[in-house]
Design an enzyme around this catalytic site. Structure first.
Site, PDB file in Angstrom:
ATOM      1  N   LYS A 168       0.863  -1.189   0.000  1.00 60.10           N
ATOM      2  CA  LYS A 168       0.000   0.000   0.000  1.00 60.10           C
ATOM      3  C   LYS A 168       0.890   1.226   0.000  1.00 60.10           C
ATOM      4  CE  LYS A 168      -4.491   0.702   0.083  1.00 60.10           C
ATOM      5  NZ  LYS A 168      -5.517  -0.178  -0.492  1.00 60.10           N
ATOM      6  N   ASP A 220      -6.866   4.260  -4.665  1.00 63.94           N
ATOM      7  CA  ASP A 220      -7.543   4.041  -3.378  1.00 63.94           C
ATOM      8  C   ASP A 220      -8.183   5.383  -3.022  1.00 63.94           C
ATOM      9  OD1 ASP A 220      -7.840   1.978  -1.066  1.00 63.94           O
ATOM     10  OD2 ASP A 220      -7.253   3.784  -0.027  1.00 63.94           O
TER      11      ASP A 220
END
Ligand code: NAP
Length: 549
Positions: free
Chosen positions: A239, A279
């Site tokens: 991430k 995201d």
């Protein structure tokens, strides 16, 4: 845009200077400031004891204390809150001593203006956060608790358990980018975290949000590992994040920030190494900038360095809406499992961004009546069903739902507690907790967001017979189609939308069936079952590869 509010404790006995500071701070639209002013050290210590102060502006010469003693006593009383010392030109030596001893900054009273004051406050808060709270994140705590529970129940080897509790690799950068029309350079913190490198390249989104920290990105990277393993994709979890509010940036600023991010982390990413995707706060355009910057660096076009890019640049058909579509598929399967008719079932969706908007669309297409939706700006309710297409048109024009005439406004905290068949939190983490889970009134809780439910709430929902479709299963449609995009990119192929959707449906329903089987066989809740399913794959891969050297 949500209004961020910063509470400043102004410790100053000079009324003229106090008025100046209050005036300068009152001119800021973002963030908004609340200034609490006291004129003595005793007053400052008393006010700090009540908490809620984000930053202290401290004059060292007060009626009841002078010089460094003032600083030391405030610091000893409160070790966490950042302190900015205010000094006159002839006290500059004193001020710099305070900085050497832990004050975040000093401001010269004779030279102060709105810009210097705001920057000083901003950086003092950011630096304190970076120093003290990078790993200390409620999300990381939650991700680790969930993992430890599943590891314990499944008897995961202790060596592997210790190895998986933290990410394998993390990089932090203090990222500079230029603001529009100003000489100012903004510096923000940015992250890329790779949790597991055993399974293949790593994969995970890039989040732009003011709360991003190392701990939060680490938690999100862990969930990516479990999600990819549950879906049987050849990736480990990763991430990225930047601690910034994208709503405060112009398109040009966003582009400069994104290009700088790419160049800072260029040695970590790549089609065979680590592949970012959108995201919260990022989208296909951001992916296009990453792809372009990366391609410029290596000297040729590399579309597969990101997924979720625009279709014309090699993005996959169906990727943009995949997470919401996948959620609706799984809700349909869960409805069949418990004998609930989707046609006419009521649904509530928190968040109206990429995931929430598409989830609402596909749930409505499947016959559900969407009776509540929300974003940061407002929560809307209509027991007869909200017109999702009109809401989407409104958001396209106005960016947010605020002012949309198609529903009754309700307090945001009440949205999750509306009586409904399907509740889909698709915004933020930590929304359903021990505090509100007894008032959650649905039959199926479908987690579009990552980490919306705490472990305590899980137990309470399970005891009440509410089916929780956990995040690593329910929002995996996005990464599944990202995988398809990566595969198409590597092979220079384009699959038709029908093929993509039906392949995604196959992967998701298979994962749901395995999770249900485990849940029933091992008598555990759905989240733990999904985690055990994922852990069995990651654990086996770790054992087979062995440990180098
Ligand atoms: P997004 O496009 O940025 O949308 C986020 C939405 O949540 C926006 O509507 C935002 O409102 C709203 N929101 C934020 N705080 C809120 C609050 N306190 N109350 C109500 N609404 C709030 O982000 P996204 O891509 O949809 O991601 C949402 C969640 O899904 C995140 O947890 C993300 O990690 C997860 N996820 C996303 C994907 C994907 O493919 N995008 C895949 C898997 C998981 P405003 O617009 O008013 O700010």
């Amino acid at each position: 845009m949500a209004n961020k509010r910063i509470t400043v404790l102004l410790v100053e006995d000079n009324p003229v200077y106090s008025r100046l500071i209050q005036k300068l701070l009152s001119r800021s639209d973002y963030p908004l400031f609340e200034v609490i002013q006291v004129g003595t050290l005793e007053g400052a210590l008393d006010r700090l004891s009540h908490g809620g102060i984000d930053v202290v502006l401290l004059d060292l010469i007060l009626p009841d204390s002078t010089a460094l003693d003032t600083f030391y006593r405030v610091r000893a009383h409160d070790m966490r809150t950042p302190i900015i010392v205010q000094s006159a030109l002839d006290d500059i030596g004193l001020a710099s001593k305070a900085v050497e001893n832990g004050a975040e900054d000093y401001l010269l009273k004779d030279k102060i203006n709105g810009a210097t004051l705001l920057r000083s406050i901003h950086y003092a808060i950011e630096r304190t956060h970076a120093r003290g709270a990078e790993w200390s994140s409620s999300m990381l705590h939650l991700a680790q608790q969930q993992f430890l529970k599943a590891a314990y129940i499944s008897g995961l080897d202790d060596n592997i358990r210790q190895r998986l509790l933290f990410p394998e690799r993390a990089q932090i950068a203090a990222l500079p980018f230029k603001r529009d029309g100003k000489d100012q350079v903004e510096t923000v913190f940015a992250y890329r975290v790779q949790h597991v490198l055993t399974m293949g390249p790593t994969k995970g989104g890039l989040r732009y949000h003011p709360d991003v920290s190392l701990g939060e990105v680490a938690a999100l990277s862990m969930w990516m590992t479990w999600k990819c393993a549950l879906m049987k994709l050849p990736f480990g979890g990763a991430k990225g994040g930047v601690r910034v509010d994208p709503a405060t940036l112009s398109k040009d600023e966003l582009e400069r920030l994104t290009r700088r991010y790419t160049s800072e982390f260029i040695s970590l990413i790549g089609p065979d190494k680590d592949i970012p995707a959108p995201d919260m706060g990022t989208d296909a355009q951001v992916m296009a900038w990453i792809m372009d910057t990366y391609s410029e660096h290596v000297g040729y076009s590399v579309p597969s360095v990101v997924t979720g890019k625009p279709v014309v640049l090699g993005g996959s058909l169906g990727r943009n809406e995949a997470t919401g579509r996948g959620l609706a598929y799984l809700v349909g399967e869960a409805c069949r499992h418990i004998g609930l008719n989707m046609n006419g079932a009521t649904a509530v969706v928190q968040g109206f961004g990429n995931v929430g908007m598409h989830a609402a669309t596909f749930l409505a297409e499947a016959g559900a009546k969407i009776i509540g939706v929300s974003d940061v700006s407002v929560a809307l309710h209509n027991p007869n069903g909200l017109p999702i297409d009109k809401l989407k048109d409104y958001v396209r024009q106005h960016r947010q739902l605020f002012g949309c005439p198609h529903g009754e406004i309700i307090p945001s905290r009440d949205l999750l507690e509306l009586h409904c068949d399907i509740l889909a939190p698709c915004a933020l983490q930590n929304q359903i907790t021990a505090a509100n889970s007894s008032r959650i009134n649905c039959r199926i809780l479908a987690e579009g967001a990552n980490g919306p439910t705490t472990l305590e709430a899980d137990d309470m929902l399970d005891a009440r017979g509410i089916i929780v479709l956990p995040d690593i299963l329910t929002n995996a449609g996005g990464v599944v189609v990202s995988y398809f995009e990566w595969v198409q990119g590597l092979q220079n192929l384009t699959w038709p939308l029908e093929e993509i959707n039906s392949r995604m449906q196959g992967v998701l329903t298979d994962a749901l069936a395995r999770t249900l089987r485990r849940s029933q066989a091992e008598k555990v809740d759905m989240r733990t079952a999904a985690m055990i399913e994922a852990l069995s794959r990651v654990g086996a891969a770790n054992e087979l590869r062995g440990l180098f050297p």
